[in-house]
Structure formats: structure tokens, C-alpha cells
Design a protein around this motif. Structure first.
Motif, PDB file in Angstrom:
ATOM      1  N   PRO A 150      27.763  -2.506  36.314  1.00 26.73           N
ATOM      2  CA  PRO A 150      29.167  -3.033  36.077  1.00 26.73           C
ATOM      3  C   PRO A 150      28.947  -4.416  35.351  1.00 26.73           C
ATOM      4  CG  PRO A 150      28.993  -2.630  38.487  1.00 26.73           C
ATOM      5  CD  PRO A 150      27.460  -2.444  37.937  1.00 26.73           C
ATOM      6  N   GLY A 151      29.821  -4.467  34.356  1.00 28.15           N
ATOM      7  CA  GLY A 151      29.839  -5.527  33.499  1.00 28.15           C
ATOM      8  C   GLY A 151      28.760  -5.762  32.432  1.00 28.15           C
ATOM      9  N   ALA A 152      27.808  -4.745  32.429  1.00 33.13           N
ATOM     10  CA  ALA A 152      26.683  -4.977  31.267  1.00 33.13           C
ATOM     11  C   ALA A 152      26.783  -3.625  30.688  1.00 33.13           C
ATOM     12  CB  ALA A 152      25.463  -5.143  31.903  1.00 33.13           C
ATOM     13  N   LYS A 153      26.694  -3.428  29.104  1.00 37.57           N
ATOM     14  CA  LYS A 153      26.890  -2.253  28.462  1.00 37.57           C
ATOM     15  C   LYS A 153      25.685  -1.694  28.421  1.00 37.57           C
ATOM     16  CE  LYS A 153      28.409  -0.526  23.914  1.00 37.57           C
ATOM     17  NZ  LYS A 153      28.951  -0.907  22.720  1.00 37.57           N
ATOM     18  N   ASP A 154      25.432  -0.271  28.335  1.00 37.07           N
ATOM     19  CA  ASP A 154      24.284   0.339  28.524  1.00 37.07           C
ATOM     20  C   ASP A 154      23.088   0.062  29.270  1.00 37.07           C
ATOM     21  OD1 ASP A 154      25.675   1.402  26.399  1.00 37.07           O
ATOM     22  OD2 ASP A 154      24.455   0.654  24.677  1.00 37.07           O
ATOM     23  N   ARG A 155      23.410  -0.305  30.440  1.00 44.50           N
ATOM     24  CA  ARG A 155      22.442  -0.693  31.399  1.00 44.50           C
ATOM     25  C   ARG A 155      22.791   0.054  32.611  1.00 44.50           C
ATOM     26  NH1 ARG A 155      19.924  -5.956  31.661  1.00 44.50           N
ATOM     27  NH2 ARG A 155      19.379  -6.502  29.505  1.00 44.50           N
ATOM     28  N   VAL A 156      21.595   0.305  33.152  1.00 41.63           N
ATOM     29  CA  VAL A 156      21.696   1.353  34.400  1.00 41.63           C
ATOM     30  C   VAL A 156      20.930   0.767  35.603  1.00 41.63           C
ATOM     31  CG1 VAL A 156      20.869   3.836  35.477  1.00 41.63           C
ATOM     32  CG2 VAL A 156      21.848   3.390  32.936  1.00 41.63           C
ATOM     33  N   GLN A 157      21.474   0.811  36.529  1.00 46.68           N
ATOM     34  CA  GLN A 157      20.988   0.362  38.035  1.00 46.68           C
ATOM     35  C   GLN A 157      20.666   1.573  39.119  1.00 46.68           C
ATOM     36  OE1 GLN A 157      23.479  -2.380  40.305  1.00 46.68           O
ATOM     37  NE2 GLN A 157      24.806  -0.912  40.714  1.00 46.68           N
ATOM     38  N   VAL A 158      19.532   1.270  39.518  1.00 50.75           N
ATOM     39  CA  VAL A 158      19.198   2.287  40.673  1.00 50.75           C
ATOM     40  C   VAL A 158      19.725   1.899  41.811  1.00 50.75           C
ATOM     41  CG1 VAL A 158      17.215   3.291  41.981  1.00 50.75           C
ATOM     42  CG2 VAL A 158      17.082   2.859  39.410  1.00 50.75           C
ATOM     43  N   LYS A 217      33.383   4.793  29.413  1.00 54.38           N
ATOM     44  CA  LYS A 217      34.178   3.732  28.969  1.00 54.38           C
ATOM     45  C   LYS A 217      33.208   2.354  28.625  1.00 54.38           C
ATOM     46  CE  LYS A 217      37.978   0.447  29.910  1.00 54.38           C
ATOM     47  NZ  LYS A 217      38.939  -0.116  30.849  1.00 54.38           N
ATOM     48  N   GLY A 218      33.208   1.975  27.309  1.00 61.13           N
ATOM     49  CA  GLY A 218      32.386   0.851  26.762  1.00 61.13           C
ATOM     50  C   GLY A 218      30.824   1.308  26.614  1.00 61.13           C
TER      51      GLY A 218
END
Length: 590
Positions: A544-552, A340-341
Motif C-alpha cells: 500500500p502506498g508504494a508503486k511497483d512494490r510487493v510485500q510478503v 491501479k497505479g
């Protein structure tokens, strides 16, 4: 003109009045066409489209399309027939014959050189300089190219059939032809099918070659091996002369063409070049599905030529999603929203003509993406980026910078801004005579640097205050430069790498790391590296809340270990890492 991919600006259905005007213009340009011919070419009850394009050199061209095939194209208010039209009416224009190998060179963008022209026994067709004519291949009267004669027929013969003969505008198998149904030329028999005449034409091809005398009206026979050699000689001469002329011509025209193109058209051309370069030479089938943001960062940007920079916001597309949607409509690739998104490239048609015909510039050097990291068994290939704060000239600040040749939107470093201000103050003699630490405020400085409430009260400003006010009122951007890669410029200040500790169920803690992509790091590689070092599970999740961003996310409070990895191993400056104070230094082992 159409040797490379062109950009379609619009595609609309013609109105009845425009259709009638076009028919009248075609009739005026080609009076040989009868009313029945025009009705066949442009049927009244069938749809006719007008397509406006920009060629790879920036020329604005209008194409008229019927039944999916371009029938005419208009350049600088002059109409030219396409090969699809010429196949219907092969005798519409004067024709020059050439050999198949010469056609291959014309398809690549070369003009027709006179050594490659076959002179028939009846002589060359009568043309004047600038006359529109066609090119055919020996043995088939179907035109394969259309262009303008560079000299008259008499001048061609007087030159010994040397030099450039026809400036080619459009050929069979170029991009204009590919815009249609891509059908092949029909086989149209020559008007004269005398074998002796064809043999005579073969002998006449190279002007320097001695031709045996003709006796008793019979043409001498030429051995097949000798004929092949003569043809090869003529082709080589034509190609070599064309290449020499092309080099001189390109040097003269490149600058003028680039000056005629708008910045938006230049950016569109660069974007298309980098896009097709990335698809043809960088992206592999195993890489799919591929996040659109990852494609932009790790593939498209890396294909940008040295000294240039892709900025999609300065193109006509404005957004990456809109550009990829356009490429999807051309059936080059397929984009889907797998999460989604978050959009991903799921399929690429590597057999698409636009990809197959693309050739990377010879000066381009492929640079590998920064996706490998030190695992403790070798040298660390990662090098930290150089980050520079830039200041953009806004509309309000334009008057302060225009005297130094800068315009709205230009990006300057802090030292550049300081230098411009010092020059402006000294040029306008605004240094206070009583105290040189102060600068007098003139109307331009007043409009640019003062608030409305200060207009009547502030007449002097200190140098530091003057510079700081100027920097505050400019648009902030930042430039990231990775060694060996094209600089990346983004608006606003760069977000720091953020480290946070969150509470999970059963009083367990996890360490969260985000914004690694901004510094050229692959989150999955960082997660694997941390997992090996601290012996704790690590995963990558969408932010969450950021498109195309990944967190570790890694189990436990690992702030100390994460900080040590970023500061010591990857040499990230401390000011670009937030949250280091959340971790406690591990105690000594007993």
C-alpha cells in the motif's frame, strides 16, 4: 549512417515560409530539377514535416518528410536526396553500378569499394572528390544508395580500381528507408540494353583477371561458371577491403564521436541498446504481462554492457514510464495499467523492424537474473549484494572539489571525500600551526561547511568535525553490486528489509516483509520458501502506498524464522534488516 536505429528528437509541420526556403535550397543544390519537378516533390497544398533526429553515432540530421516518406535529409547544412526521391528522378546524380551481393554489405553499413564497381564500356561517370553520386544494381537504373565520391574518376582508374570509392550515407533498406512506407525500388531499364555490353562489363569487373582479346568488334563469350566466379571474386575483394578500412576508420572516429555527443545523448543510446537487447534476447512471451519495474530491474539492467550503467534520469526521457510511452507510440510494445497505479507490459511486437534488425554487441555476456533460491536440495545460487554509501557533489560543495577535477553530480565514497579534503587542506596550508588537530577555515570552507550563524564565530574546526560536516552536506546515494551483474546506483540511503507483525481478525497475527526487491530477491520465491519451512500459508500483495512494490505476508508471528532465513541463509547484514526484535525465539520441544 542510418544502418542502426536513430532517435527522433522532434517532428513538426513546416510553415509556409520554411517550405519556400527549402524549395529554394533544393533548387540551388540540384539545379537539374525543374519547377514542375519541385512542385511534384513538395506540393504546395500538402503537408510537409521536418523531423530532427540523432543517429546511433550522434550525428544531428534533419529529415524532410512528405506523405510519410523522407524526401531529403540535411547534414551539416547540406541537402541529400533519399532513395524515395531518387526513384522519382533516377538521373538526378551520377551513377555507379555494382552487384546485388555488394548492396547487401552496404545495407549493413559498409562503403562501396572500387573492386565492387562495374565499369561500363562507356567508362566511369565524370566525378570529382566529394561529388554526390548514387549507386545502382546491374540491370536496374533505380538508385539503391547515395554517397560521396572519395576520389575523382581519373584517380579511381589510376588506382587500378582498388580502395574505397564512395562513402555511403544512405541506402535502400536502412533505417531512413524504414522511416517511410518501405516500398521496393522500381524497375528502371538501363539506358543501354546490349547483352554484349553487359557481358563486357562482367569481364571488366576484376582488374587482375586476364580478358580475352576482342576480335572484329565482337566481344568474347564468357562461360556462365567463369562469370559467376569473377563476380564472387570481385565481391569478396570489395568486402574484405571495406572491412579493413572500416576497422581503421572506427578506431579513429569512435573517440571523436563520443566526445561530440552530450552525456544525455550517450545515455539515450545506451538505454535504447539495453531496451532492444532485453526485448529480443531476454523477454519471452510466457513472461507477459510483465511489471514495468520488474522489466527494468530483471531484464533491462542485465543487458547493460560491462563497465556501463543505465540511469534513466540522465536520459532525455527522465522517467521509465515516459520512455515506455515513446516505445508504445512506435508500436514496439503495449503498456496497460492492470492494477491501479501499477503499469505492466502486456504485449510486444517481436516482428517490429527495430527489434528484428537489432544485433547485440559481440562483447556482451548474458547474465541470468537472480530469481532462484535455495530450496534445501542444492547449492544456494544467491549471493548477497555489496552495498556502498556514495556522496554526490552538490552545487554548494562544487567549489571545494573542483581543484581535484571533480564536477557537480560526481559520486564519491567516504574515503574519496576524506582524501580530497586532506589534499585541499594541505595544498592551501590550512592546518593550524599551533594544534595540528584543527583546520583553519578559509572563505571556501566557510561557504561550504558553516551555517550563516557561524560565519563570524568559527575560525577552526577539528578534522573529524570537518569531514562529518562535509559528508552531511553532500547528496547521499548508494551503490548495490551483485556478483556478475552491473552495479545499480540510486539516490538516498537504501531502505532496509522491514519485518513487521500485524493483527488481523479473530486475534490472528501475520508477519509482513517488504523491500526484498532492493536486495535482489524475488518476493514470490521468498514466500514459497517460507511456506515450505514453517508450514504456513504465505502470499504476495501489492505494498500500500508504494508503486511497483510487493510485500510478503505469512500467517503467524514468523519473525524469528524470517530473520534466520535472511541472516543465515542469504547472508544479509543485520544492519539492513529491521524488526528482528518483534519475534520471540521458539521454545524447546517437549
Amino acid at each position: 549512417m542510418f544502418a542502426k536505429v536513430f532517435k527522433v528528437k522532434s517532428n513538426t509541420v513546416m510553415k509556409g515560409s520554411d517550405r519556400r526556403k527549402l524549395r529554394a535550397d533544393v533548387n540551388s543544390a540540384f539545379p537539374v530539377l525543374t519547377a514542375e519537378n519541385l512542385a511534384e516533390l513538395m506540393p504546395s497544398k500538402e503537408e510537409l514535416n521536418v523531423v530532427k533526429i540523432y543517429t546511433h553515432k550522434g550525428d544531428a540530421v534533419t529529415i524532410y518528410v512528405h506523405n510519410h516518406n523522407p524526401i531529403m535529409f540535411e547534414l551539416q547544412r547540406k541537402l541529400y536526396p533519399s532513395v524515395y526521391t531518387l526513384w522519382r528522378f533516377p538521373d538526378l546524380l551520377s551513377a555507379f553500378a555494382t552487384w546485388q551481393p555488394v548492396l547487401e554489405k552496404m545495407v549493413g553499413g559498409a562503403d562501396l569499394m572500387l573492386p565492387g564497381v562495374v565499369v561500363p564500356s562507356s567508362g566511369l561517370p565524370e566525378v570529382q572528390q566529394g561529388t554526390l553520386c548514387v549507386v545502382t544494381v546491374v540491370g536496374n537504373r533505380a538508385p539503391v544508395a547515395v554517397g560521396l565520391a572519395t576520389m575523382s574518376s581519373k584517380e579511381m582508374l589510376a588506382s587500378g580500381m582498388k580502395g574505397k570509392g564512395i562513402n555511403v550515407l544512405h541506402t535502400y533498406r536502412d533505417q531512413l528507408w524504414a522511416f517511410g512506407d518501405k516500398s521496393c525500388p522500381p524497375t528502371i531499364a538501363p539506358l543501354e540494353e546490349n547483352p554484349a555490353t553487359a557481358e563486357k562489363e562482367d569481364q571488366d569487373l576484376p582488374q587482375e583477371t586476364e580478358v580475352p582479346e576482342q576480335r572484329d568488334g565482337a566481344l568474347p563469350e564468357v562461360p556462365e561458371a567463369e562469370l559467376e566466379q569473377l563476380t564472387r571474386t570481385a565481391v569478396d575483394t570489395a568486402v574484405s577491403q571495406n572491412n579493413a578500412d572500416k576497422e581503421d576508420e572506427e578506431e579513429e572516429t569512435d573517440d571523436s564521436i563520443s566526445n561530440q555527443r552530450t552525456p544525455q545523448e550517450v545515455m539515450d543510446s545506451l538505454l535504447h541498446q539495453c531496451f532492444f537487447n532485453a526485448l529480443k534476447y531476454k523477454v519471452k512471451k510466457a513472461d507477459l504481462p510483465l511489471l514495468t519495474s520488474t522489466f527494468l530491474r530483471n531484464y533491462l539492467y542485465l543487458c547493460c554492457p560491462e563497465g556501463q550503467q543505465v540511469d534513466i534520469k540522465k536520459s532525455s526521457y527522465k522517467k521509465l514510464s515516459k520512455f515506455l510511452q515513446s516505445m508504445q507510440q512506435r508500436k514496439i510494445l503495449q503498456v496497460k495499467e492492470l492494477n491501479k497505479g501499477v503499469e505492466s507490459i502486456v504485449d510486444i511486437d517481436w516482428k517490429h523492424p527495430d527489434i528484428r534488425c537489432f544485433v547485440a554487441p559481440a562483447t556482451e555476456v548474458a547474465t541470468p537474473a537472480v530469481t532462484e533460491f535455495d530450496t534445501g536440495m542444492g547449492e544456494n545460487p544467491y549471493q548477497p549484494p555489496e552495498i556502498t554509501t556514495l556522496y554526490g557533489i552538490s552545487a554548494k560543495m562544487k567549489a571545494l572539489f573542483q581543484d581535484t577535477g571533480h564536477s557537480k553530480g560526481d559520486l564519491l565514497t567516504q574515503s574519496d571525500v576524506r582524501s580530497v579534503l586532506i589534499t585541499y587542506v594541505k595544498t592551501n596550508e590550512l592546518v593550524d600551526t599551533d594544534n595540528k588537530n584543527f583546520v583553519k577555515i578559509n572563505p571556501i570552507l566557510c561557504d561550504c561547511l558553516l551555517d550563516k550563524s557561524e560565519y563570524n564565530d568559527v575560525a577552526l574546526l577539528k578534522w573529524d568535525d570537518l569531514i562529518s560536516r562535509c559528508l552531511e552536506r553532500m547528496q547521499h546515494s548508494h551503490k548495490i553490486v551483485f556478483p556478475g551483474r552491473t552495479p545499480i546506483v540510486r539516490k538516498g540511503t537504501i531502505d532496509p528489509i522491514d519485518i513487521n507483525v500485524a493483527q488481523r481478525g479473530s486475534n490472528k497475527k501475520v508477519t509482513l516483509i517488504k523491500n526484498l526487491e532492493l536486495y535482489g530477491m524475488d518476493p514470490s520465491s521468498i514466500a514459497n520458501l517460507l511456506q515450505q519451512r514453517v508450514q504456513a500459508s504465505a502470499t504476495c500483495t501489492l505494498l500500500p502506498g508504494a508503486k511497483d512494490r510487493v510485500q510478503v505476508q505469512i500467517q503467524g508471528n514468523q519473525v524469528f524464522n524470517v530473520g534466520k532465513l535472511l541472516l543465515e541463509d542469504f547472508k544479509i547484514p543485520r544492519r539492513y534488516v529491521n524488526g528482528l526484535d518483534l519475534g520471540a525465539k521458539p521454545g524447546k520441544k517437549k
